[in-house]
Design a protein around this motif. Structure first.
Motif, PDB file in Angstrom:
ATOM      1  N   SER A 233      12.789  15.703  38.701  1.00 49.29           N
ATOM      2  CA  SER A 233      13.139  14.294  38.891  1.00 49.29           C
ATOM      3  C   SER A 233      14.042  14.133  40.111  1.00 49.29           C
ATOM      4  O   SER A 233      14.863  15.021  40.401  1.00 49.29           O
ATOM      5  CB  SER A 233      13.863  13.756  37.650  1.00 49.29           C
ATOM      6  N   PRO A 234      13.922  13.031  40.832  1.00 44.37           N
ATOM      7  CA  PRO A 234      14.792  12.799  42.000  1.00 44.37           C
ATOM      8  C   PRO A 234      16.276  12.844  41.614  1.00 44.37           C
ATOM      9  O   PRO A 234      16.703  12.168  40.674  1.00 44.37           O
ATOM     10  CB  PRO A 234      14.389  11.387  42.459  1.00 44.37           C
ATOM     11  N   ALA A 239      15.830  19.419  40.681  1.00 46.83           N
ATOM     12  CA  ALA A 239      15.876  19.221  42.132  1.00 46.83           C
ATOM     13  C   ALA A 239      17.028  20.005  42.741  1.00 46.83           C
ATOM     14  O   ALA A 239      16.889  20.622  43.810  1.00 46.83           O
ATOM     15  CB  ALA A 239      16.005  17.739  42.466  1.00 46.83           C
ATOM     16  N   ALA A 240      18.181  19.996  42.056  1.00 49.00           N
ATOM     17  CA  ALA A 240      19.345  20.733  42.559  1.00 49.00           C
ATOM     18  C   ALA A 240      19.062  22.240  42.556  1.00 49.00           C
ATOM     19  O   ALA A 240      19.403  22.958  43.511  1.00 49.00           O
ATOM     20  CB  ALA A 240      20.567  20.422  41.708  1.00 49.00           C
ATOM     21  N   ALA A 241      18.427  22.713  41.485  1.00 45.68           N
ATOM     22  CA  ALA A 241      18.129  24.145  41.383  1.00 45.68           C
ATOM     23  C   ALA A 241      17.100  24.575  42.426  1.00 45.68           C
ATOM     24  O   ALA A 241      17.271  25.603  43.097  1.00 45.68           O
ATOM     25  CB  ALA A 241      17.619  24.465  39.974  1.00 45.68           C
ATOM     26  N   ILE A 242      16.034  23.797  42.583  1.00 47.20           N
ATOM     27  CA  ILE A 242      14.993  24.128  43.558  1.00 47.20           C
ATOM     28  C   ILE A 242      15.556  24.150  44.970  1.00 47.20           C
ATOM     29  O   ILE A 242      15.192  24.994  45.800  1.00 47.20           O
ATOM     30  CB  ILE A 242      13.818  23.135  43.465  1.00 47.20           C
ATOM     31  N   ARG A 247      16.816  27.213  49.691  1.00 48.50           N
ATOM     32  CA  ARG A 247      17.845  27.568  50.668  1.00 48.50           C
ATOM     33  C   ARG A 247      18.038  29.086  50.717  1.00 48.50           C
ATOM     34  O   ARG A 247      18.327  29.669  51.769  1.00 48.50           O
ATOM     35  CB  ARG A 247      19.166  26.889  50.310  1.00 48.50           C
ATOM     36  N   GLY A 248      17.880  29.735  49.585  1.00 48.65           N
ATOM     37  CA  GLY A 248      18.040  31.190  49.523  1.00 48.65           C
ATOM     38  C   GLY A 248      16.815  31.964  49.986  1.00 48.65           C
ATOM     39  O   GLY A 248      16.834  33.195  50.013  1.00 48.65           O
ATOM     40  N   GLY A 249      15.755  31.241  50.328  1.00 46.57           N
ATOM     41  CA  GLY A 249      14.564  31.907  50.853  1.00 46.57           C
ATOM     42  C   GLY A 249      13.732  32.602  49.798  1.00 46.57           C
ATOM     43  O   GLY A 249      13.119  33.642  50.077  1.00 46.57           O
ATOM     44  N   MET A 250      13.673  32.036  48.600  1.00 43.57           N
ATOM     45  CA  MET A 250      12.951  32.694  47.514  1.00 43.57           C
ATOM     46  C   MET A 250      11.489  32.951  47.874  1.00 43.57           C
ATOM     47  O   MET A 250      10.964  34.043  47.623  1.00 43.57           O
ATOM     48  CB  MET A 250      13.028  31.843  46.239  1.00 43.57           C
TER      49      MET A 250
END
Length: 272
Positions: A233-234, A239-242, A247-250
Protein backbone atom coordinates in the motif's frame (compact mmCIF):
# COMPACT_ATOMS: atom_id res chain seq x y z
CA UNK A 1 7.01 -49.18 -16.02
CA UNK A 2 9.38 -49.99 -13.15
CA UNK A 3 7.73 -53.32 -12.29
CA UNK A 4 10.39 -56.02 -11.92
CA UNK A 5 13.10 -53.49 -12.87
CA UNK A 6 16.20 -53.72 -10.67
CA UNK A 7 17.51 -50.37 -9.42
CA UNK A 8 20.93 -49.76 -7.90
CA UNK A 9 21.83 -46.62 -5.97
CA UNK A 10 25.56 -45.96 -5.69
CA UNK A 11 26.43 -43.49 -2.94
CA UNK A 12 23.10 -43.30 -1.11
CA UNK A 13 23.54 -40.09 0.86
CA UNK A 14 20.62 -37.73 1.45
CA UNK A 15 19.64 -37.50 -2.23
CA UNK A 16 20.15 -41.18 -2.93
CA UNK A 17 18.01 -42.04 0.07
CA UNK A 18 15.39 -39.57 -1.15
CA UNK A 19 15.11 -41.59 -4.38
CA UNK A 20 14.76 -44.83 -2.43
CA UNK A 21 12.17 -43.37 -0.07
CA UNK A 22 10.15 -41.83 -2.89
CA UNK A 23 10.06 -45.01 -4.96
CA UNK A 24 8.94 -47.10 -2.01
CA UNK A 25 6.53 -44.52 -0.57
CA UNK A 26 4.72 -44.30 -3.90
CA UNK A 27 4.87 -48.10 -4.30
CA UNK A 28 6.58 -47.77 -7.67
CA UNK A 29 8.88 -50.68 -6.83
CA UNK A 30 9.26 -53.30 -4.15
CA UNK A 31 12.11 -53.14 -1.65
CA UNK A 32 13.79 -56.23 -3.12
CA UNK A 33 14.12 -54.40 -6.45
CA UNK A 34 16.58 -51.92 -4.90
CA UNK A 35 20.24 -52.42 -4.06
CA UNK A 36 22.38 -49.77 -2.41
CA UNK A 37 26.15 -49.57 -2.42
CA UNK A 38 27.97 -47.69 0.32
CA UNK A 39 31.46 -48.13 1.81
CA UNK A 40 30.36 -47.74 5.43
CA UNK A 41 28.77 -50.76 7.07
CA UNK A 42 26.86 -48.55 9.50
CA UNK A 43 25.16 -46.73 6.63
CA UNK A 44 24.32 -49.97 4.84
CA UNK A 45 22.71 -51.41 7.95
CA UNK A 46 20.78 -48.19 8.49
CA UNK A 47 19.29 -48.30 4.99
CA UNK A 48 18.53 -52.01 5.23
CA UNK A 49 16.72 -51.52 8.54
CA UNK A 50 14.77 -48.50 7.31
CA UNK A 51 13.77 -49.73 3.83
CA UNK A 52 14.49 -53.49 3.73
CA UNK A 53 16.59 -53.01 0.59
CA UNK A 54 19.63 -55.02 -0.41
CA UNK A 55 23.01 -53.53 0.44
CA UNK A 56 26.62 -54.05 -0.57
CA UNK A 57 30.00 -52.39 -0.25
CA UNK A 58 30.87 -53.40 -3.82
CA UNK A 59 30.04 -50.75 -6.42
CA UNK A 60 30.87 -53.17 -9.22
CA UNK A 61 28.37 -55.72 -7.92
CA UNK A 62 25.68 -53.05 -7.60
CA UNK A 63 26.31 -51.68 -11.09
CA UNK A 64 26.20 -55.17 -12.61
CA UNK A 65 22.97 -56.03 -10.75
CA UNK A 66 20.88 -52.99 -11.63
CA UNK A 67 19.10 -52.22 -14.89
CA UNK A 68 18.89 -48.60 -13.72
CA UNK A 69 22.00 -47.41 -11.90
CA UNK A 70 21.65 -44.15 -10.02
CA UNK A 71 24.84 -42.32 -9.12
CA UNK A 72 24.39 -40.07 -6.07
CA UNK A 73 28.01 -39.57 -5.01
CA UNK A 74 29.74 -36.23 -4.48
CA UNK A 75 31.44 -34.71 -7.56
CA UNK A 76 34.91 -35.07 -6.05
CA UNK A 77 34.35 -38.83 -5.60
CA UNK A 78 33.58 -39.57 -9.24
CA UNK A 79 37.20 -40.00 -10.34
CA UNK A 80 37.47 -42.82 -7.82
CA UNK A 81 34.02 -44.36 -8.32
CA UNK A 82 33.53 -44.42 -12.10
CA UNK A 83 36.74 -45.92 -13.62
CA UNK A 84 36.39 -49.35 -11.95
CA UNK A 85 32.86 -49.58 -13.39
CA UNK A 86 33.90 -48.95 -16.99
CA UNK A 87 32.23 -51.46 -19.31
CA UNK A 88 30.06 -52.95 -16.55
CA UNK A 89 26.68 -51.65 -17.69
CA UNK A 90 24.83 -53.63 -20.37
CA UNK A 91 23.60 -52.04 -23.60
CA UNK A 92 20.01 -51.73 -22.35
CA UNK A 93 20.96 -50.44 -18.89
CA UNK A 94 20.43 -46.81 -17.88
CA UNK A 95 22.76 -44.63 -15.81
CA UNK A 96 21.19 -41.70 -13.96
CA UNK A 97 23.40 -39.00 -12.46
CA UNK A 98 22.29 -36.72 -9.65
CA UNK A 99 25.82 -35.33 -9.40
CA UNK A 100 26.10 -31.54 -9.71
CA UNK A 101 28.01 -30.12 -12.65
CA UNK A 102 29.09 -33.38 -14.31
CA UNK A 103 28.27 -33.57 -18.02
CA UNK A 104 26.63 -36.38 -19.94
CA UNK A 105 29.78 -36.90 -21.99
CA UNK A 106 31.95 -37.20 -18.87
CA UNK A 107 29.72 -39.94 -17.49
CA UNK A 108 29.41 -41.73 -20.82
CA UNK A 109 33.16 -41.72 -21.42
CA UNK A 110 34.04 -42.82 -17.89
CA UNK A 111 31.53 -45.69 -17.95
CA UNK A 112 31.96 -46.51 -21.65
CA UNK A 113 28.17 -46.46 -21.76
CA UNK A 114 26.16 -43.94 -23.83
CA UNK A 115 22.72 -44.23 -22.18
CA UNK A 116 23.05 -41.56 -19.50
CA UNK A 117 20.54 -39.21 -17.86
CA UNK A 118 21.78 -36.13 -16.04
CA UNK A 119 19.57 -34.57 -13.39
CA UNK A 120 19.59 -31.77 -10.84
CA UNK A 121 17.23 -32.32 -7.90
CA UNK A 122 17.15 -30.24 -4.71
CA UNK A 123 16.98 -31.01 -1.01
CA UNK A 124 13.15 -30.74 -0.63
CA UNK A 125 13.22 -34.03 -2.56
CA UNK A 126 13.91 -35.64 0.81
CA UNK A 127 10.29 -34.82 1.70
CA UNK A 128 9.02 -35.80 -1.75
CA UNK A 129 8.49 -32.12 -2.54
CA UNK A 130 11.54 -31.41 -4.68
CA UNK A 131 12.09 -29.94 -8.11
CA UNK A 132 14.26 -31.97 -10.49
CA UNK A 133 15.43 -30.79 -13.90
CA UNK A 134 16.86 -33.47 -16.16
CA UNK A 135 18.06 -34.24 -19.65
CA UNK A 136 19.13 -37.34 -21.54
CA UNK A 137 21.78 -38.34 -24.03
CA UNK A 138 20.58 -39.07 -27.56
CA UNK A 139 21.23 -42.78 -27.02
CA UNK A 140 18.65 -42.98 -24.21
CA UNK A 141 15.57 -44.77 -25.57
CA UNK A 142 11.99 -43.66 -25.00
CA UNK A 143 11.51 -46.58 -22.63
CA UNK A 144 14.57 -45.54 -20.63
CA UNK A 145 13.35 -41.93 -20.56
CA UNK A 146 10.15 -43.27 -19.06
CA UNK A 147 12.14 -45.05 -16.36
CA UNK A 148 14.01 -41.82 -15.58
CA UNK A 149 10.82 -39.75 -15.51
CA UNK A 150 9.19 -42.08 -13.00
CA UNK A 151 12.28 -42.44 -10.81
CA UNK A 152 12.97 -38.70 -10.69
CA UNK A 153 9.27 -37.94 -10.30
CA UNK A 154 9.40 -39.87 -7.03
CA UNK A 155 11.35 -36.89 -5.66
CA UNK A 156 8.54 -34.41 -6.38
CA UNK A 157 8.10 -32.49 -9.63
CA UNK A 158 10.33 -33.25 -12.61
CA UNK A 159 11.04 -31.19 -15.72
CA UNK A 160 12.75 -32.53 -18.85
CA UNK A 161 14.88 -30.13 -20.91
CA UNK A 162 16.43 -30.96 -24.26
CA UNK A 163 19.52 -28.77 -23.84
CA UNK A 164 22.17 -29.86 -21.36
CA UNK A 165 23.30 -26.27 -20.76
CA UNK A 166 20.05 -25.77 -18.89
CA UNK A 167 21.28 -28.16 -16.19
CA UNK A 168 24.01 -25.76 -15.03
CA UNK A 169 21.44 -22.97 -15.05
CA UNK A 170 19.01 -25.13 -13.11
CA UNK A 171 21.74 -25.92 -10.58
CA UNK A 172 21.96 -22.20 -9.83
CA UNK A 173 18.18 -21.88 -9.41
CA UNK A 174 16.53 -25.03 -8.08
CA UNK A 175 19.62 -26.99 -7.02
CA UNK A 176 21.15 -24.20 -4.95
CA UNK A 177 17.87 -22.33 -4.46
CA UNK A 178 16.92 -23.83 -1.08
CA UNK A 179 20.08 -22.28 0.40
CA UNK A 180 18.88 -18.82 -0.67
CA UNK A 181 15.51 -19.33 0.97
CA UNK A 182 17.02 -20.79 4.14
CA UNK A 183 19.34 -17.79 4.44
CA UNK A 184 16.38 -15.45 3.98
CA UNK A 185 14.41 -17.38 6.59
CA UNK A 186 17.32 -17.23 9.01
CA UNK A 187 17.67 -13.45 8.53
CA UNK A 188 13.93 -12.89 9.00
CA UNK A 189 13.82 -15.01 12.16
CA UNK A 190 16.82 -13.16 13.61
CA UNK A 191 15.16 -9.85 12.81
CA UNK A 192 11.99 -11.01 14.55
CA UNK A 193 13.99 -11.96 17.65
CA UNK A 194 15.67 -8.56 17.52
CA UNK A 195 12.21 -6.96 17.48
CA UNK A 196 11.32 -8.86 20.65
CA UNK A 197 9.59 -12.03 19.47
CA UNK A 198 10.60 -15.39 20.87
CA UNK A 199 12.59 -17.50 18.44
CA UNK A 200 9.84 -20.13 18.38
CA UNK A 201 7.19 -17.60 17.39
CA UNK A 202 9.46 -15.91 14.86
CA UNK A 203 10.27 -19.25 13.21
CA UNK A 204 6.60 -20.21 12.98
CA UNK A 205 5.66 -16.85 11.50
CA UNK A 206 8.44 -16.94 8.90
CA UNK A 207 7.93 -20.56 7.85
CA UNK A 208 4.16 -20.31 7.43
CA UNK A 209 4.40 -16.94 5.70
CA UNK A 210 6.90 -18.28 3.18
CA UNK A 211 4.92 -21.49 2.63
CA UNK A 212 1.64 -19.63 2.18
CA UNK A 213 3.19 -17.07 -0.15
CA UNK A 214 4.56 -19.77 -2.45
CA UNK A 215 1.26 -21.64 -2.54
CA UNK A 216 -0.61 -18.40 -3.25
CA UNK A 217 1.79 -17.58 -6.09
CA UNK A 218 1.31 -21.04 -7.60
CA UNK A 219 -2.46 -20.91 -7.43
CA UNK A 220 -2.90 -17.30 -8.54
CA UNK A 221 -0.83 -17.58 -11.71
CA UNK A 222 0.05 -13.89 -11.35
CA UNK A 223 3.45 -12.32 -12.00
CA UNK A 224 5.49 -11.85 -8.79
CA UNK A 225 5.42 -8.08 -9.33
CA UNK A 226 1.60 -8.16 -9.34
CA UNK A 227 1.56 -10.16 -6.13
CA UNK A 228 4.01 -7.77 -4.49
CA UNK A 229 2.07 -4.71 -5.59
CA UNK A 230 -1.12 -6.21 -4.14
CA UNK A 231 0.37 -6.16 -0.62
CA UNK A 232 2.27 -2.88 -0.98
CA UNK A 233 0.00 0.00 0.00
CA UNK A 234 1.21 3.57 -0.66
CA UNK A 235 3.10 4.81 2.37
CA UNK A 236 2.54 1.52 4.21
CA UNK A 237 4.78 -0.93 6.02
CA UNK A 238 5.46 -3.07 2.93
CA UNK A 239 6.43 0.02 0.92
CA UNK A 240 8.89 1.03 3.65
CA UNK A 241 10.38 -2.47 3.77
CA UNK A 242 10.68 -2.82 -0.02
CA UNK A 243 12.38 0.57 -0.21
CA UNK A 244 15.10 -0.63 2.16
CA UNK A 245 15.53 -3.92 0.29
CA UNK A 246 15.91 -2.07 -3.01
CA UNK A 247 18.30 0.42 -1.42
CA UNK A 248 20.40 -2.49 -0.16
CA UNK A 249 20.65 -3.96 -3.65
CA UNK A 250 18.79 -7.18 -2.91
CA UNK A 251 18.04 -7.88 -6.58
CA UNK A 252 21.65 -7.32 -7.61
CA UNK A 253 23.10 -9.42 -4.81
CA UNK A 254 20.70 -12.29 -5.50
CA UNK A 255 21.43 -12.14 -9.22
CA UNK A 256 25.19 -12.16 -8.51
CA UNK A 257 24.76 -15.16 -6.21
CA UNK A 258 22.89 -17.12 -8.88
CA UNK A 259 25.54 -16.30 -11.48
CA UNK A 260 28.25 -17.43 -9.03
CA UNK A 261 26.45 -20.75 -8.53
CA UNK A 262 26.12 -21.17 -12.30
CA UNK A 263 29.82 -20.49 -12.90
CA UNK A 264 30.77 -22.95 -10.17
CA UNK A 265 28.58 -25.64 -11.70
CA UNK A 266 30.31 -25.16 -15.05
CA UNK A 267 33.70 -25.31 -13.34
CA UNK A 268 32.80 -28.58 -11.62
CA UNK A 269 31.89 -30.09 -14.97
CA UNK A 270 35.17 -29.04 -16.57
CA UNK A 271 37.20 -30.49 -13.70
CA UNK A 272 35.92 -34.03 -14.27
Amino acid sequence: MLRDLRISVIGPGAMGEAVIGGLLRQELVAADQIMVSHPREERRRELQARYAVQATADNLAAAAWGRVVIFAVKPQQLKRVLPPLRGTLRDDDLAISVVAGVTLSSFAQALDHPAVVRSMPNTPAIMGDGMTVWTAAEQVSETQRGWARIALGALGKELFVDTENYLDMATAINGTGPAYFFLMMEAMVDAGVHLGLSRRIAEELVQQTMLGSVRYAQQSGLHPAQLRNAVTSPGGTSAAAISELERGGMRTVLSDAIWAAYRRSVELGKSQ
